[in-house]
Design a protein around this motif. Structure first.
Motif, mmCIF file in Angstrom:
data_model
loop_
_atom_site.group_PDB
_atom_site.id
_atom_site.type_symbol
_atom_site.label_atom_id
_atom_site.label_comp_id
_atom_site.label_asym_id
_atom_site.label_seq_id
_atom_site.Cartn_x
_atom_site.Cartn_y
_atom_site.Cartn_z
ATOM 1 N N PRO A 1 -41.331 -30.900 -29.978
ATOM 2 C CA PRO A 1 -39.651 -31.034 -29.766
ATOM 3 C C PRO A 1 -38.946 -30.165 -28.980
ATOM 4 N N HIS A 2 -37.829 -30.506 -28.516
ATOM 5 C CA HIS A 2 -37.296 -29.616 -27.499
ATOM 6 C C HIS A 2 -36.500 -28.360 -28.399
ATOM 7 N N LEU A 3 -35.923 -28.775 -29.241
ATOM 8 C CA LEU A 3 -35.215 -27.678 -30.132
ATOM 9 C C LEU A 3 -36.229 -26.568 -30.516
ATOM 10 N N GLU A 4 -37.333 -27.231 -31.245
ATOM 11 C CA GLU A 4 -38.290 -26.089 -31.750
ATOM 12 C C GLU A 4 -39.012 -25.250 -30.632
ATOM 13 N N ILE B 1 -37.583 -24.418 -27.943
ATOM 14 C CA ILE B 1 -36.454 -23.472 -27.548
ATOM 15 C C ILE B 1 -36.545 -22.317 -28.750
ATOM 16 N N LYS B 2 -36.441 -22.598 -29.781
ATOM 17 C CA LYS B 2 -36.775 -21.594 -30.960
ATOM 18 C C LYS B 2 -37.777 -20.772 -30.728
ATOM 19 N N SER B 3 -38.941 -21.305 -30.425
ATOM 20 C CA SER B 3 -40.126 -20.575 -30.333
ATOM 21 C C SER B 3 -40.116 -19.614 -29.084
ATOM 22 N N TYR C 1 -37.291 -18.119 -27.761
ATOM 23 C CA TYR C 1 -36.440 -17.188 -28.471
ATOM 24 C C TYR C 1 -37.159 -16.144 -29.153
ATOM 25 N N ALA D 1 -30.190 -17.796 -22.482
ATOM 26 C CA ALA D 1 -29.821 -18.915 -22.981
ATOM 27 C C ALA D 1 -29.615 -20.207 -22.014
ATOM 28 N N CYS E 1 -32.186 -21.726 -21.072
ATOM 29 C CA CYS E 1 -33.009 -22.894 -21.304
ATOM 30 C C CYS E 1 -32.313 -23.928 -22.240
ATOM 31 N N GLU E 2 -31.058 -23.772 -22.784
ATOM 32 C CA GLU E 2 -30.242 -24.677 -23.414
ATOM 33 C C GLU E 2 -29.746 -25.775 -22.474
#
Length: 334
Positions: free
Chosen positions: A311-314, A316-318, A320, A330, A332-333
């Motif tokens: 998943p894209h959001l997960e 990105i959070k990983s 961070y 940021a 990558c957003e």
């Protein structure tokens, strides 16, 4: 209808169309090197190759005689990340002036030889001998003009797969119709993405997060549209091989940002406890496992459709979570 698998050492014959391919087709595909004797001399491509060759020679001579002492960094303090610090730069088209008599003489000699070669070929004086029989040539022409087959390298094993075109397209559509992974678009989003990247980079540049050179590197001026294709996984199913999806996105709008993020993420990934570089690293690690309990089992597992399952959001959070000293942007957003 089945797939046809070939390699330079052995091949397995399968029905590709309703009628089986002739034996001579397999001989052609199994050959290591074929000279048909009917090749055309592409003077344009040859001229382009020569110009690239001359440029490389000129660069070697130019920089071998120049002072290439590393210069101190001119990056202002307060900059978080720069393309130079990450070893990223746009492809140079610089062509140094000819400053060597020996190089000029060599280039002149090659040019004269090239022009003579082209004249001899155009006048029919230069003929390339063929190592094909008449039947072999007919088989090769048949394969080249057959619109009902697709020839692709196998996903693993180094073989060549000759696949029925209808089945190839069906497999591609089967994957692309999975709406949990892919979303149909009514138009090419390249211009929209390009504008988004431009606005984001302008913001980071004004805030002092990125320098001007990095913003220029991350901006793709003439991007191409990525191309989707599949590589048959004949090691899983020989008759109806699933396809490994490949998106050829080199020189696309996101290509520079992908390289940029790869430079940032790679050191962070290598710090994770579960990081494993390759099979060689794994073999080195298990050699040190001297206290494995007798009742223990060594197991392996594979993730189905790994990249499209993240998943894209997960993801990105990983990133961070694993950032180091605040050096994860940021960006990558985007």
């Amino acid at each position: 209808m089945m797939s046809l698998v070939l390699s330079t050492l052995s091949f397995r014959k399968r029905e590709v169309k309703k009628e089986a391919m002739a034996d001579r087709h397999f001989g052609i595909l199994d050959s290591r090197e074929v000279t048909s004797g009917r090749e055309r001399l592409s003077t344009f491509n040859l001229e382009m190759d020569l110009q690239r060759f001359y440029r490389l020679l000129g660069l070697k001579v130019h920089f071998s005689e120049s002072d290439i002492t590393p210069r101190p960094s001119m990056v202002p303090t307060g900059k978080l990340l720069t393309s130079s610090s990450l070893g990223l730069k746009n492809k140079s088209h610089y062509r140094p002036p000819l400053g060597s008599n020996a190089l000029e003489t060599f280039i002149s000699f090659v040019n004269n030889s090239f022009h003579k070669l082209r004249q001899d070929f155009n006048r029919g004086r230069l003929k390339v001998p063929s190592n094909l029989t008449t039947l072999d040539q007919q088989a090769l022409n048949s394969l080249q003009t057959d619109k009902g087959i697709i020839i692709k390298p196998a996903d693993k094993g180094g073989g060549i797969v000759v696949m029925d075109k209808v089945k190839y397209i069906q497999e591609a559509y089967r994957q692309l119709h999975d709406t949990s992974i892919y979303t149909p678009l009514d138009r090419d989003p390249t211009n929209t993405i390009k504008e988004l990247i431009k606005n984001t980079l302008t913001k980071y540049c004004e805030e002092g997060i990125l320098d001007q050179k990095t913003c220029e590197y991350l901006t793709k001026q003439n991007p191409i549209t990525p191309v989707f294709y599949i590589l048959p996984k004949i090691h899983k199913n020989l008759d109806n091989p699933p396809g490994r999806p490949i998106v050829a996105s080199t020189e696309s709008i996101l290509s520079p940002i992908s390289k940029f993020l790869e430079k940032i993420l790679t050191p962070l990934i290598q710090q994770t406890p579960s990081f494993l570089l390759d099979t060689g690293t794994f073999l080195q690690l298990i050699q040190n496992l001297t206290t494995i309990p007798k009742e223990a089992f060594l197991v392996t597992f594979d993730v189905k459709n790994l990249y499209t399952s993240i998943p894209h959001l997960e993801g990105i959070k990983s990133g961070y979570h694993r950032r180091k000293e605040g050096k994860f942007l940021a960006i990558c957003e985007i």
